[in-house]
Structures are given as C-alpha cells and as structure tokens.
Design an enzyme around this catalytic site. Structure first.
Site, mmCIF file in Angstrom:
data_model
loop_
_atom_site.group_PDB
_atom_site.id
_atom_site.type_symbol
_atom_site.label_atom_id
_atom_site.label_comp_id
_atom_site.label_asym_id
_atom_site.label_seq_id
_atom_site.Cartn_x
_atom_site.Cartn_y
_atom_site.Cartn_z
ATOM 1 N N ASP A 1 0.740 -1.075 0.225
ATOM 2 C CA ASP A 1 0.021 0.122 0.164
ATOM 3 C C ASP A 1 0.740 1.163 0.019
ATOM 4 O OD1 ASP A 1 0.859 -0.738 2.442
ATOM 5 O OD2 ASP A 1 -0.382 0.824 3.446
ATOM 6 N N ARG B 1 6.074 4.326 5.046
ATOM 7 C CA ARG B 1 5.893 4.405 6.629
ATOM 8 C C ARG B 1 5.509 3.128 7.212
ATOM 9 N NH1 ARG B 1 -0.008 6.608 4.568
ATOM 10 N NH2 ARG B 1 -1.228 4.399 4.644
ATOM 11 N N ASP B 2 5.356 2.950 8.439
ATOM 12 C CA ASP B 2 5.270 1.853 9.101
ATOM 13 C C ASP B 2 4.106 0.891 8.921
ATOM 14 O OD1 ASP B 2 3.417 3.403 10.413
ATOM 15 O OD2 ASP B 2 3.631 3.128 12.506
ATOM 16 N N GLU B 3 3.915 0.393 7.655
ATOM 17 C CA GLU B 3 2.872 -0.232 7.284
ATOM 18 C C GLU B 3 3.594 -1.164 5.973
ATOM 19 O OE1 GLU B 3 -1.789 0.422 6.183
ATOM 20 O OE2 GLU B 3 -0.454 2.197 6.494
ATOM 21 N N ASP C 1 -6.495 -2.131 -2.724
ATOM 22 C CA ASP C 1 -5.526 -1.371 -3.481
ATOM 23 C C ASP C 1 -5.034 -2.072 -4.719
ATOM 24 O OD1 ASP C 1 -5.263 -0.670 -0.527
ATOM 25 O OD2 ASP C 1 -3.950 0.715 -1.382
ATOM 26 N N TRP D 1 -12.345 -4.894 -1.400
ATOM 27 C CA TRP D 1 -11.128 -5.684 -0.700
ATOM 28 C C TRP D 1 -10.877 -7.176 -0.930
ATOM 29 C CZ3 TRP D 1 -12.163 -0.659 -0.197
ATOM 30 C CH2 TRP D 1 -11.263 0.210 0.286
ATOM 31 N N GLU E 1 -1.520 9.159 -2.083
ATOM 32 C CA GLU E 1 -2.779 8.328 -1.401
ATOM 33 C C GLU E 1 -4.032 8.869 -1.370
ATOM 34 O OE1 GLU E 1 -3.288 5.930 2.743
ATOM 35 O OE2 GLU E 1 -1.735 7.572 2.715
ATOM 36 N N HIS F 1 1.598 5.834 -3.580
ATOM 37 C CA HIS F 1 0.296 4.975 -3.149
ATOM 38 C C HIS F 1 -0.564 4.777 -4.512
ATOM 39 C CE1 HIS F 1 -1.621 3.755 0.595
ATOM 40 N NE2 HIS F 1 -2.507 3.457 -0.216
#
Length: 884
Positions: free
Chosen positions: A482, A486-488, A495, A551, A763, A784
């Site tokens: 995604d 960052r912390d992901e 997506d 999703w 994003e 994104h």
C-alpha cells in the site's frame, strides 16, 4: 551475365530467408530457462516471427524434450509430442514420462503456419525441476546458537568444503526464516534481494534456486549466509507493530547439488557442522532501517581461508519441509539509479539531498572519513512548506541507515535487509559540504518485465503515466504494498484489486500475481472471508480481520484480470475454490439477497469536506457499494465456472445473480432511475457492474454527468469508484466529459498532484493542500498507486488498445479522440508479441499506424480527425497505416 544470375539468386535467397517463419521467446511456466520448476507437467509457450510478421498464424506445432546423456556427453531425446493441429502457442503442458526432482531438461518447438509452411526448429530452451517432495531436502534447518532477538545483530553462518573434480553443474537451493543473503567464496549468490520473499510462511515458504557453478573453484571453498529478521519476525503493522508474527528464531535451509563431469554428485547441506557468529550488521529492520558498524566486520568470513575457531556451533532447529514451494515470481532486484539534482540547506540548517524522483530502494554511499565517524542517512518523500525535512507521515518508522567507520579509507556502503521510500535524504555526520558524487539512489522492486508504454501530446498526461509507473515500481516489491515509506508496507487487497488492470499493462505481472493469489487462498479464513491484507498479519487467534467489499473481491477480480490479460486458464483453476468461497461467504451474510452487514471501507478516501451542511461531500452508502461488488464477483464466478466446465455452478450462480440485481433495484433505485446515493461512485458502479435494466442505463449515465457538472467537472470518487469513472462515461457517450475529468488540474483531480510536483501517485487527492500544508500525517502517503488505475482507461481509450479475447488473441484498436490531443501512442508486449497503436492529427487529417503480432487477429477502428465516425478493418498480424 553469370554475375547477374548470381546476384539475382542471392537476392532471391535473401528474400526467402527474410520470410522464414521462426519460433522465438520460448518460456517454461512463464519463465526463461528456469532452474526450479515444481509443476510436474510444466507448460510451454512461444511466439512466432518473420521479417515482416505479415499474416502469420499457427496451424500446428511439434515439441521435443531432451535430457543430458552424461555418459556420452550429448542430449538424449526424452519425449516427443508429435504434430498437434492447433493454433495454441501458450501454456502447452508437458505430457511425457515422469520428470525427476532436480532433473535438467531442454526443449524445442517447430510450427506450421496457416498455409502449411513449416518453420525450422527453434533454438533450445532449458529448465530444471525443483525439489519436488520434502524428502528431496537432505539439509537440516539450522540457526545461531547464541541468543537471537529481533532487534539484535544479524547472524552469520558459514561452512567450508572442497572440490577436487571438474564441475559440470552446481545448483544451490536456499530458503530461510527471515531474510537471507548468501555468499560463496566471498561473492554474492545471485542478484536478488529480500529473499526468500514474503508469503504466508507457515503455509507456503518459497525457496530459491541458483546456478553457482561459476562461484566454485578447485580446492577449498566456503559458504557464508547472513540472516536478518525480515518479514518473518520484524515488527509489522501500523499503530502497534507486532514482532515475531511467524516465529521467534532465524533459520537457514541450504542445499547445493554439485554434478561432476563424470556424472557423480555431491551434496553440500546445512547441518550441525556449520558455525555462527555476528559481524558488522548490528541492526536491520524493515521500518527502521539498519546499522552497519564496520569496526565489527569480520573480513573474509565467507571465504575458505577464514579462521572460524572462535565461532560457535550452530543449533539444529525443528523443521517441517512440507510447506516448501519453488519460487515462480520474479525476485526483487536493483534497477534504475539516480544522482542528486540538488543539495539543500534547509531553514533549520539541515543538509538535504534531492534525487528528483520519489522512489523505493536505498542510497549507496561512498565515503572517506575517520575511524569512529557515524554517518546517518534519514529519508523523506517531501519537504514541508517552509522547506524543511518532513517525516511525520512516516509515523513510527525511523527509516534511517547508520554507518560507523572503522578506518580512514574510502568505502562504499549499502543497507541490508531493509529499504526506504524517499525522494529526499537528510545526511548527518559528514563534516563540510556534501559531494553529490558520493551519493546514488538505487531503486528496488520485483524484476517484472516492462511491457507497456504510453505517451501523447499533453506533457501532464505523460507525467501522469510516469507517476503511475513509478508508483507500481515502488509498491510491487514481492507483494503489492500500500505504501513503501511508513510503518505499514502491507499487501492491502483493495489497492491491488483496483490497480490490477493498469498494472498488467505496464509490467508483466503474471507470475507476480499468480504467487500472491496463492497466498490470498492460503490466508483466506475458513468462513470464506478474505483478509484486508495478504499475507495476513492482522489475525489474532480466531479473530477474522477482513470481509470488506472491494477488498475481499480481490479473490475474484484479480484472477479474472490475470486470465483476460495473459490467457492463462490455470490461474482460474488454482483460485476457483477461493473465488467460490468468497461469494458463498457474502451470500451467508445477506438478508433477502442484500449484503447489509459487516465492516466495509466503502469508497475509501473519496472527496469530502469537513462541513457537509450543503451536501457537498460525496458519501456513497457502503452497503450499496457492497451489493455492486457482490454482483461483480458472482458474475466473474459464473464466467469462470463456464470456462472450467462447471455447469452446475454456472447455473446456480446465474440464478443467484438475478436475485442480487433484483434486490439492488428494489432497495437502492427508484422507478425513474434515481439511485439512493446520488453520487458519482453510485452511478459508476451500478453501470460498470450492469446493475440496471437497459431502460435505466442511459439516464443513469446522464445523472452521473449532471453530478460531475455540479462539481464543476471534478471527480469526487474514492478508491472503488475512480477506476471505472471514465470508462463508464465513455461507454455511455460522454467521452468528452471523461476527457474533461482527466485533464482537470485543480483539486480534486489526477493532474492536481502533478501541478504540485508529484513524481508518484498520492494516497489522497490533496496530500498537499492548495495552501501548501499537508493532509493528516497519520495517513498521507506520497507513493500509493490506487488512483493510478486511470491508466487502464488511457491505454484502452486514448491509445485504443483492448483485448477482445483473453491474452489479446483477438485485439481491438479503437482510439477515442478528444481532450485537444493531437497525437498519442502506446505499445504493449502481449503474450503473442508486440502491439502498437499510434495516431496523429494534422489539420483535418488523422494518420494512424498499428502493429498486430503474429498468431492474432484484430479489428481496427480508424476514427476521423474529429473522432465522430470510424471505419472498421479486420486484419491478421502485420503493420498497417491508415489516413482519414
């Protein structure tokens, strides 16, 4: 006279030669000369070519498979399929005798064209079988004996062995718990990174195979392997990252099969004889970066002459090899590099380097300092409004690499077992001015072949295409993530679902998605619900974290996209039970055939404002959206059942689909066609997924246009509505409105971020607001890809390249003229060969050039310069030019 005859003869011979039908681009399981196939009946594909590719089609083929005859030093015929009368040139299954684990084979093919003319035999392609059953693994799982913790130093494992005979071939099979990087005699094994990749490890763990013959030498040899936490046990997930999700201990499984010239074999395996220690890599974690302390480097530790007397013995770990699978997708590799375009001193006095492109990878640093110097490189996507380094949107991710010097010599550093998403870096620890020659940004992504290109007369659209491609590069890093910064960095299913069609044009994502879809099925809950992310690291105990419309529909939409793009029916066969389970899950949630329960993200990140008193926020009922996707997944399931000859399912789900659509009409549509959520997304999904009867469709499209005009020709759609917006407008005679939306350059629009300097897709529509401030840092990625799904409309409509049959066996070329464009061109490397469409307007005349690959047919629709009328031409392969 004799000279003239010779000359004419040579010309005639050259002409015959140039027209010779040949077979090229031989692939085994979609790979070129793979060395680890675990399909017991590998599938073969090829392409046809002549000098001009004019009117070339296949009527028959013949395949021969050979295997090395070691005793006599030649190839021996292993299987011949005989002449098969068919035009099929894709995914032809091997049908000979049983293939051996680790066996080496080669194959060649010849074909006959539509006139019965025979080609020469192709050049041979090769493949090796992988390790087909757990018992083929003679190696043991091993790990460091010393305490092994997530945030501790990486582990080094090594062993030595000798070679005293000529080596004919040598193949290394390696996998790990955690990331691994292997060396033989101090040289890196392969050019892949972040191996063994990310799968649902406890269910499917990939191993990689490498040809290591050239790394071996006569006499003493050594193997060294570095292990880091990787996806296996790094803290993963936003807000409160969870460490040790798959396990707590690093582990290595390694086996090298050496075949000597005389046919004898030797195995080198990981076992209790190996030793372990630590070295310069003191810390390596996905979100936070790495620390390399070269003062602790054990030089030469992966070479035969190294003294490991002080190293500890490894420990043998329990291991079940039943979950091991060969790698079918392309590995992560290094790609483009960038040099600094600007060195900046910010208002805060920080030293910043701008590489000009938001990318994913790392910075290669060449530096000469002093022993003990600590160089820190931090990463960011943007600078804030005053021009300072901005990292708040990285959330808890530190995204920094630290290098501690051991001496005063010049060294080159790269991080290990981590990566960053960035355009800018902040450099600390270097005295004096920064030298741009010392810094190189290196991009990192799965090594998928670039298959698509697009350009036109509008520079902003060309930049949009650039941003779409770089969003895909940065986020297709073994799984479709995604965001990369960052912390992901997780495999969000929604997506990937919305972007899959665009992705399949720009790059060959056949193997990439095939691998990931197997993890979709592996991590699917017993209820049939699909997790929000794949691999699923949200689940705790029996808690199911998934089931959202749009999703979860990744389970049906992406397999169907792969099938229609590449013509590979096997993907549908692989995924069919998963697809069916998803539709059945939804059905169990319904009341009166309406899906009105569960947690849904809805039209994620749609246009909204804080004050909705005037009704300007484009809020679409989440259950209305869910009902549309319920119908879409059911329709795909029907199509798949028909294709796979599952007649009972086809009939059952066809009846169900009618009930789904009937319930939608009763619940959400008035008799005169007004949809209860009077939003762009509501009309787009209802029309795209065929939820309305024929008599209501055009007026629904007209209501969509009215809504767009209400917003002064701006879109208001989010993740689920945006991919289909322009497509629906074009289908219902509003292509002019589609172009206005595409070319809008004020917020919200596709071009607004470009006017703000974006080099990847954002994003949010307003990641940087019109006043220069930022959207909320808690969720504001500048890389994104979801909104890049508009690319599919550009390729199919502006350039006009469409697949009329799966795999582009039949092609439609039908450009839509508009938007003030004076020319456009796109190329696509299909599974049959290259497709190209180019048009140009000069005055009142349109010129068009089209390339159609061999073994396909096409309907070419040539527009006039105003795009009002078309002339249709049906053609076989070749190059064609038209003027109107």
């Amino acid at each position: 006279m004799r000279s003239t005859i010779i000359t004419l003869g040579l010309l005639l011979a050259c002409k015959i030669c140039s027209a010779q039908l040949t077979v090229t681009n031989l692939l085994t399981e979609g790979q070129k000369n793979p060395i680890s196939i675990d399909n017991p009946n590998p599938r073969f594909s090829w392409q046809l070519v002549t000098a001009d590719n004019k009117n070339i089609s296949q009527s028959a083929y013949e395949i021969e498979v050979d295997t090395p005859d070691v005793v006599h030093g030649r190839l021996g015929k292993f299987w011949s399929g005989g002449k098969v009368l068919t035009a099929q040139s894709l995914y032809i299954p091997y049908k000979g005798k049983t293939l051996q684990s680790g066996g080496s084979y080669s194959w060649k093919v010849r074909v006959w064209d539509s006139k019965g003319k025979q080609s020469t035999w192709s050049e041979a392609a090769s493949w090796k079988m992988g390790l087909l059953v757990p018992a083929d693994w003679k190696a043991k799982w091993i790990g460091p004996y010393a305490p092994d913790v997530v945030n501790g130093p990486a582990s080094l494992l090594r062993t030595s062995f000798s070679i005293n005979s000529e080596v004919r071939e040598a193949t290394a099979y390696i996998t790990s718990h955690g990331f691994y990087e292997a060396q033989i005699n101090g040289a890196k094994v392969g050019d892949a990174y972040l191996t063994p990749g990310w799968t649902s490890y406890n269910k499917r763990l990939q191993y990689q195979a490498y040809d290591v013959k050239q790394l071996l030498k006569q006499g003493d040899n050594a193997i060294g392997v570095t292990l880091g936490s990787g996806w296996y046990r790094s803290p993963l997930g936003p807000v409160v990252p969870r460490p040790n999700f798959y396990g707590t201990s690093l582990g290595l499984l390694l086996q090298i099969k050496i075949v000597y010239a005389d046919g004898t074999e030797k195995l080198i395996v990981s076992d209790e004889s190996w030793k372990s220690s630590t070295g310069a890599l003191r810390f390596a974690e996905i979100y936070d970066g790495c620390t390399l302390d070269t003062r602790l480097d054990q030089k030469g530790w992966a070479t035969a002459g190294f003294n490991d007397h002080d190293w500890q013995n490894v420990k043998v770990l329990p291991g079940n090899n039943s979950n091991l699978v060969a790698t079918v997708n392309e590995p992560v590799r290094q790609h483009e590099t960038f040099k600094p375009i600007k060195i900046i001193t910010t208002p805060k006095g920080e030293k910043i380097i701008d590489f000009g492109q938001n990318l994913v990878g790392w910075v290669r640093l060449t530096i000469k300092g002093h022993a003990g110097d600590s160089i820190k490189i931090a990463h960011a996507e943007v600078l804030d409004k005053p021009g300072n380094f901005y990292t708040e949107n990285l959330r808890a991710a530190k995204a920094q690499n630290i290098y501690i010097l051991n001496d005063n010599e010049k060294h080159t550093f790269e991080p290990q077992f981590t990566w960053q998403g960035f355009r800018y870096i902040k450099v600390q620890g270097i005295k004096g001015d920064l030298n741009p020659d010392d810094f190189t940004a290196v991009s990192l992504y799965s090594d998928m072949k670039v298959t698509g290109s697009f350009s036109c007369s509008n520079p902003l659209l060309n930049q949009l295409q650039h941003n779409i491609q770089w969003g895909q590069r940065g986020n297709f890093l073994d799984v479709p993530t995604d965001c990369p910064q960052r912390d992901e960095r997780l495999g969000w299913t929604g997506d990937a679902q919305v972007f899959s069609r665009t992705a399949s044009f720009n790059m060959n994502v056949h193997n990439f998605f095939t691998k990931w879809l197997k993890d979709v099925a592996a991590d699917q809950y017993q209820s049939g619900s699909i997790p929000y992310i794949i691999p699923d690291i949200f689940k705790t105990g029996n808690n199911e974290v998934g089931g959202s419309s749009g999703w979860g529909d990744v389970a049906t939409i992406v397999p169907w996209t792969v099938y229609t793009t590449y013509g590979d029916k096997q993907v549908l066969e692989n995924q069919y039970q998963s697809m069916k389970a998803w539709v059945d899950f939804i059905t169990k949630q319904t009341r009166n055939n309406l899906w009105v329960s569960g947690n849904h993200f809805g039209d994620w990140l749609f246009y909204s404002v804080n004050d909705d008193r005037d009704g300007v926020s484009a809020i679409t009922n989440k259950y209305l959206i869910a009902q549309c996707f319920y119908a879409r997944s059911t329709q795909i399931l029907i199509n798949s059942a028909k294709l796979l000859n599952k007649k009972a399912d086809e009939q059952f789900y066809s009846r169900l689909l009618q009930k789904i659509k009937g319930a939608f009409l009763s619940e959400y549509v008035t008799p005169n066609g007004l949809i209860s959520s009077d939003t762009q997304t509501a009309y787009v999904l209802a029309l795209e997924f065929d939820m309305l009867p024929a008599n209501l469709r055009q007026q629904a499209a007209d209501r969509l246009v009215k809504n767009i005009k209400q917003y002064n020709y701006h879109l208001t759609t989010g993740f689920l509505g945006t991919p289909y917006l322009c497509d629906v407008l074009g289908k219902f005679n509003h292509a002019d409105v589609a172009y206005k939306l595409l070319l809008q350059d004020t917020y919200p629009s596709w071009l607004y971020p470009i006017k703000a300097g974006a080099t990847t897709i954002w994003e949010r529509w307003d990641g940087i607001r019109t006043d220069g401030s930022f959207e909320e840092a808690s969720m504001n990625s500048y890389n994104h890809y979801a909104y890049g799904a508009i690319g599919d409309w550009m390729y199919q409509n502006i350039a006009g390249i469409q697949a009329a049959e799966p795999g582009y066996k039949k092609i439609i070329i039908k450009p839509v003229i508009g938007g003030g464009l004076t020319w456009a061109e796109a190329g696509y490397d299909s599974v049959y060969g290259h497709i190209n469409s180019k048009w140009k307007i000069e005055g009142n005349k349109l010129d068009m050039a089209v390339t159609i690959p061999p073994n396909t047919v096409a309907d070419i629709f040539v527009p006039d310069a105003l795009g009002k009328t078309y002339k249709k031409f049906t053609v076989n392969s070749g190059e064609y030019h038209y003027s109107r």
